[in-house]
Design a protein around this motif. Structure first.
Motif, PDB file in Angstrom:
ATOM      1  N   THR A 190       0.850  -1.195   0.000  1.00  0.00           N
ATOM      2  CA  THR A 190       0.000   0.000   0.000  1.00  0.00           C
ATOM      3  C   THR A 190       0.882   1.240   0.000  1.00  0.00           C
ATOM      4  N   GLN A 214      -3.312   0.301  -3.058  1.00  0.00           N
ATOM      5  CA  GLN A 214      -4.431   0.891  -2.331  1.00  0.00           C
ATOM      6  C   GLN A 214      -5.355  -0.218  -1.842  1.00  0.00           C
ATOM      7  N   GLU A 215      -5.664  -0.187  -0.561  1.00  0.00           N
ATOM      8  CA  GLU A 215      -6.644  -1.114  -0.015  1.00  0.00           C
ATOM      9  C   GLU A 215      -7.989  -0.405   0.096  1.00  0.00           C
ATOM     10  N   PHE A 216      -9.066  -1.171  -0.092  1.00  0.00           N
ATOM     11  CA  PHE A 216     -10.409  -0.637   0.126  1.00  0.00           C
ATOM     12  C   PHE A 216     -11.217  -1.689   0.852  1.00  0.00           C
ATOM     13  N   ASP A 217     -12.490  -1.431   1.061  1.00  0.00           N
ATOM     14  CA  ASP A 217     -13.276  -2.244   1.983  1.00  0.00           C
ATOM     15  C   ASP A 217     -13.162  -3.737   1.715  1.00  0.00           C
ATOM     16  N   ARG A 218     -13.263  -4.152   0.476  1.00  0.00           N
ATOM     17  CA  ARG A 218     -13.325  -5.583   0.192  1.00  0.00           C
ATOM     18  C   ARG A 218     -12.215  -6.043  -0.744  1.00  0.00           C
ATOM     19  N   ASN A 220      -8.053  -4.999  -2.714  1.00  0.00           N
ATOM     20  CA  ASN A 220      -6.882  -4.138  -2.848  1.00  0.00           C
ATOM     21  C   ASN A 220      -6.440  -4.133  -4.306  1.00  0.00           C
ATOM     22  N   TYR A 328     -10.526  -8.867  -5.046  1.00  0.00           N
ATOM     23  CA  TYR A 328     -11.802  -8.334  -4.574  1.00  0.00           C
ATOM     24  C   TYR A 328     -12.640  -9.454  -3.964  1.00  0.00           C
ATOM     25  N   GLU A 329     -13.189  -9.140  -2.785  1.00  0.00           N
ATOM     26  CA  GLU A 329     -14.058 -10.075  -2.077  1.00  0.00           C
ATOM     27  C   GLU A 329     -15.500  -9.751  -2.437  1.00  0.00           C
ATOM     28  N   ASP A 332     -18.695 -12.905   1.322  1.00  0.00           N
ATOM     29  CA  ASP A 332     -17.867 -13.456   2.390  1.00  0.00           C
ATOM     30  C   ASP A 332     -17.223 -14.771   1.974  1.00  0.00           C
ATOM     31  N   THR A 335     -14.081 -14.774  -3.476  1.00  0.00           N
ATOM     32  CA  THR A 335     -13.095 -13.739  -3.802  1.00  0.00           C
ATOM     33  C   THR A 335     -12.584 -13.977  -5.215  1.00  0.00           C
TER      34      THR A 335
END
Length: 923
Positions: A190, A214-218, A220, A328-329, A332, A335
């Motif tokens: 990151t 860059q990481e984001f909610d679900r 990177n 990307y997830e 749950d 991915t």
């Protein structure tokens, strides 16, 4: 299909995979010891917190999996201390690497590079990117093997390189015979990072890199870009080569000219005599009177051509690379990932006075008496040179027809005046996939990889024989030395100028354009998890899957090459788009038999269709933890390699040979080696055994030692090395058409073919260690050691050094294996004190034998040093690292071999001392 009793036993075992197998319990370790383990030598375990990560050497998708496979792990710190700017720089840190493609010159492999574990060939080491196939280079080595160009990926994108030094075909397929190189990228990076590097040796190189994550909610996203350039170097820029050319001796034994040819420019002349079929020759031979003044070497009646600067020993490069990753997830349980990379490498060699093999009359070319710069007159039945002054003084003088023996252009067109020979490699790779959690214990991983790699090559100075002869007959091209020494001289016709213009040269000189491409596709699905069966050591783990992969290869030489109407008089047929498709099913089981005893079983079936057959390959591995600090491990497996597309269709390469007509004093000649393909090849197979011990103490010492054996059968190799073929033709034991000489009698081409050529066995010992002394009072000190000792390398087809198949400690010029020094060792020390880091590494390669000359290749020791200053928060960034260092600090030359290329390009580096400064700044 090959099937042994052992295969049968493994097949029976496979049925139990439906009912058994747990993951190996990962033992806890001291953090310092664990860190040292990761840096130098590891047990191939995932250090990720995520499920679905592939452990090198295993299909088990389990974060707790601890494989018994021998894996050398080179982390980001090792990449930095080795000053790696391309993946090829990592080779020197692996003593198990031998006979790799490194410093290629004057062949189709310039600019590409690949690992070769154990000297078993670049096609026997499989390269992966994050556990998936990396793609193939659009060119093959001289044995017809396709391989990955390791330099196609940006170094600043690499987190670590894991090298499995054990056969792994049961896990990964046929190419993993000698082992696997798994390049792990920086998925979790990151921020923004800028890197730069500048270094000087006999060449200059520079590099600039960018990393963004860059990481984001679900998920990177990471992106890496890298640009690298380097200047080129001619042979005369390298002390070793320049001195060898001047000395022409080794150990006080004369060897003749190293870089000079009897086919010169200016050349030599004889009187032409008309015959019923054209022209013959009569009388004496005279060298061009302007030989030396025009750049030639006068030896008796011959004007020889000094071609030391006809080509570069090190090509210039211009390399641009990108790599992007997206994870990307979706839910749950689901991915997905995307990996995309692009690389463009432009390699610029130089080429000057090339030869024109196909002649017209009496092994040469007719220069008529009417030629404006022909000043040869009759002298009895022969000739003498009158010259322009005598002709001007005596208008009654009459020139005579002569035969010119030589090449169109000479040393005046070499060096900086030479034209660019440009090869461009373009590599594109896309990998997509998804992981779905079927349950708490089971996941399914799917992926598809498509790697498309191509090359174009533009080579000037390819001559047309008929057009060259026409230019001589018309007097529009001047083959005499006056073209260089007196370019403004007006010819006998009162109007022509002696100097040759570009237009006059281009009238018979063309540019050869070759293209080729290869596509590798692979699609696979793997189900992995833990079975509801518990053994004393834990639950049983299982992975099963299937794979489809396809290689499509196409090579289109220039039409002049295909027809044979080219300056070198060579025929290289095109290879139309040809596909090789493989279907595989496989399984793997991890059995924790006891708390301290684990087993790993793998089984793979592959079907290559009508041109490769099918195979079942097993592998069994085990690890016994004798104590908390001492373990034993071992493995046995088999592997299989079908004939490559190139081996079926044929390959072309270059080599240096000594002409038996001239002996050692005649020097060596660069010849084209044309290896014909065959549809009758059968697959080659191999089995390998690995036995090892692991020491992991609580006082900072971690070490591994492994004994390995490889047993190859039905090897696919060329039917003979160029030197032995030339010798056999001269001795009359092979037909004369296996060798082609030009009109002057100089060796030009050697013909051989791919055959299944018997068996070979190799054995040796790998040693790896790191010691971090707890008593060290200043900072952190790591001492490292790595060594590979080859104890056996024998063939039942090649004479070897002892006449009975011994290939150990040999350059292996006379066979298709790589150079195999039998002892290599690396020693290192890394000290970190606060913001300062110091590193020194010594690399030793023991002496071995040049089997081309039967002379020793001396041992070689080089020392690298590096200092790094880390500045936290410098100019607003998170961290800045400034490094200075030297590779080959004491400027040690590579040991010399007698014949060209003067040093072993598979083992040693000719660049000498490389001084560098590098910068890494993270925002």
């Amino acid at each position: 299909m090959r099937k042994t009793a052992f295969h049968g036993a493994l097949l029976a075992t496979a049925s139990t995979m439906l009912y058994a197998a747990p993951a190996f319990a990962q033992q806890s370790a001291d953090p310092d010891t664990a860190q040292a383990s990761e840096q130098v030598v590891g047990d191939a375990q995932s250090n990720s917190d995520e499920p679905g990560i592939v452990v090198t050497g295993s299909l088990i998708r389990n974060r707790d999996f601890n494989s018994p496979s021998p894996v050398v792990s080179l982390g980001e710190e090792q990449l930095e201390t080795s000053a790696a700017t391309v993946v090829q720089d990592v080779f020197k840190g692996l003593t198990a690497n031998a006979g790799s493609q490194q410093n290629n010159e004057q062949n189709a492999l310039q600019g590409v590079s690949q690992f070769s574990l154990r000297g078993l060939g670049v096609g026997s080491t499989l390269t992966l990117i994050n556990g998936r196939r990396a793609g193939l280079a659009p060119v093959s080595d001289e044995t017809g093997q396709l391989f990955t160009d390791a330099n196609a990926f940006p170094v600043n994108a690499i987190e670590r390189v894991e090298v499995l030094t054990d056969g792994a075909s049961a896990t990964y397929g046929s190419e993993a015979v000698a082992g696997v190189v798994n390049i792990i990228t920086r998925k979790k990076f990151t921020g923004l990072e800028l890197t730069g590097d500048y270094r000087e040796s006999i060449i200059k190189s520079w590099q600039a890199g960018l990393a963004f994550g860059q990481e984001f909610d679900r998920g990177n996203f990471t992106f890496f870009a890298n640009y690298r350039g380097q200047t080129g170097a001619f042979r005369s820029d390298i002390d070793l080569l320049r001195e060898a050319d001047a000395m022409n001796t080794i150990d006080n034994v004369p060897i003749g000219g190293v870089y000079n040819s009897g086919t010169g420019a200016p050349g030599r002349f004889r009187r032409a005599v008309a015959t019923a079929t054209g022209f013959g020759v009569a009388g004496n031979t005279l060298a061009d009177p302007d030989c030396a003044a025009a750049g030639g070497i006068l030896r008796g009646t011959s004007c020889r051509y000094p071609f030391i600067d006809q080509r570069r020993a090190i090509a210039a490069e211009d390399r641009l690379q990108f790599l992007g990753q997206f994870d990307y997830e979706i839910t749950d349980k689901l991915t997905t990932f995307v990996e995309a990379s692009f690389s463009r490498n432009q390699i610029t060699d130089k080429i000057g006075g090339t030869v024109l093999n196909r002649t017209t009359f009496a092994g040469g070319f007719l220069v008529p008496a009417s030629h404006p710069f022909n000043y040869f007159v009759a002298n009895g039945t022969g000739i003498r040179y009158a010259g322009p002054t005598e002709f001007a003084a005596n208008p009654a003088l009459q020139a005579v027809d002569v035969i010119f023996f030589g090449r169109p252009l000479g040393a005046a067109y070499d060096g900086d005046a030479a034209k660019d020979l440009v090869t461009t490699f373009q590599n594109q790779r896309l990998a997509v996939g998804a992981t779905y959690e079927l349950s708490a214990d089971w996941t399914i991983d799917t992926s598809y990889t498509n790697a498309r790699n191509s090359y174009t090559r533009s080579q000037p100075y390819d001559y047309d024989t008929a057009l060259f002869q026409t230019a001589l007959l018309n007097g529009t091209f001047n083959p005499f030395g006056t073209a260089i020494t007196q370019p403004t001289l007006i010819g006998k016709d009162g109007r022509s100028l002696a100097g040759n213009t570009d237009a006059e040269i281009n009238a018979f000189s063309f540019t050869i354009n070759d293209v080729g491409r290869v596509t590798q596709q692979a699609a696979e699905a793997i189900i992995s998890g833990q079975l509801p069966i518990t053994l004393p050591g834990g639950r049983v783990s299982l992975a099963v899957g299937g794979q489809w992969r396809q290689v499509a290869f196409e090579n289109t030489p220039d039409g002049r090459r295909q027809s044979g109407n080219n300056g070198r008089d060579e025929v290289e047929p095109a290879i139309p788009l040809t596909k090789q498709t493989v279907y595989s099913v496989f399984g793997e089981m991890a059995l924790p038999i006891l708390d301290r005893f684990n087993m790993q079983l793998a089984l793979r079936y592959e079907d290559y269709g009508s041109r490769g057959g099918s195979t079942v390959d097993p592998k069994v591995s085990a690890k016994l933890d004798v104590t908390d600090w001492f373990s034993l491990r071992g493995s046995y497996g088999t592997s299989f390699q079908a004939p490559s597309i190139r081996q079926i269709a044929g390959a072309i390469g270059n080599d240096s040979v000594t002409d038996p007509l001239l002996g050692a004093a005649g020097g060596s000649f660069n010849v084209t080696v044309i290896t014909r393909g065959s549809d009758n090849l059968t697959p080659q197979s191999a089995s390998n055994l690995n036995l090892g011990a692991i020491l992991n103490t609580d006082f900072g010492l971690r070490a591994t030692v492994d004994y390995f054996t490889y047993d190859y059968k039905d090897l696919i190799l060329p039917g003979g090395d160029p030197q032995s073929i030339v010798n056999a033709v001269q001795a009359g034991t092979l037909p004369a058409n296996r060798v082609v000489r030009d009109g002057a009698g100089q060796l030009r081409q050697v013909f051989t073919e791919f055959l299944n050529r018997g068996n070979a066995k190799a054995a040796g010992v790998d040693f790896n260690a790191i010691y971090r002394p707890g008593f060290w009072p200043w900072g952190t000190l790591d001492l490292t050691a790595q060594s590979t000792i080859i104890t056996k390398f024998r063939s039942d087809q090649f004479a070897g050094l002892d006449g009975n198949g011994d290939l150990k400690g040999s350059r292996n010029f006379a066979n298709a294996f790589g150079s195999v020094p039998d002892f290599k060792m690396n020693l290192g020390a890394n000290l970190e004190v606060g913001n300062h880091a110091f590193n020194v590494t010594g690399r030793y390669i023991g002496s071995y034998t040049d089997d081309q000359s039967n002379l020793p290749i001396k041992s070689n020791t080089v020392v690298d040093v590096r200092y790094t200053l880390t500045l936290p928060g410098f100019i607003g960034g998170d961290e800045t690292k400034i490094s200075i260092g030297a590779i080959n600090l004491f400027d040690v030359d590579p040991p010399r071999i007698r014949d060209r290329p003067i040093y072993d390009t598979e083992v040693h580096d000719p660049k000498g001392r490389q001084v560098y400064v590098s910068l890494k700044h993270k925002f």
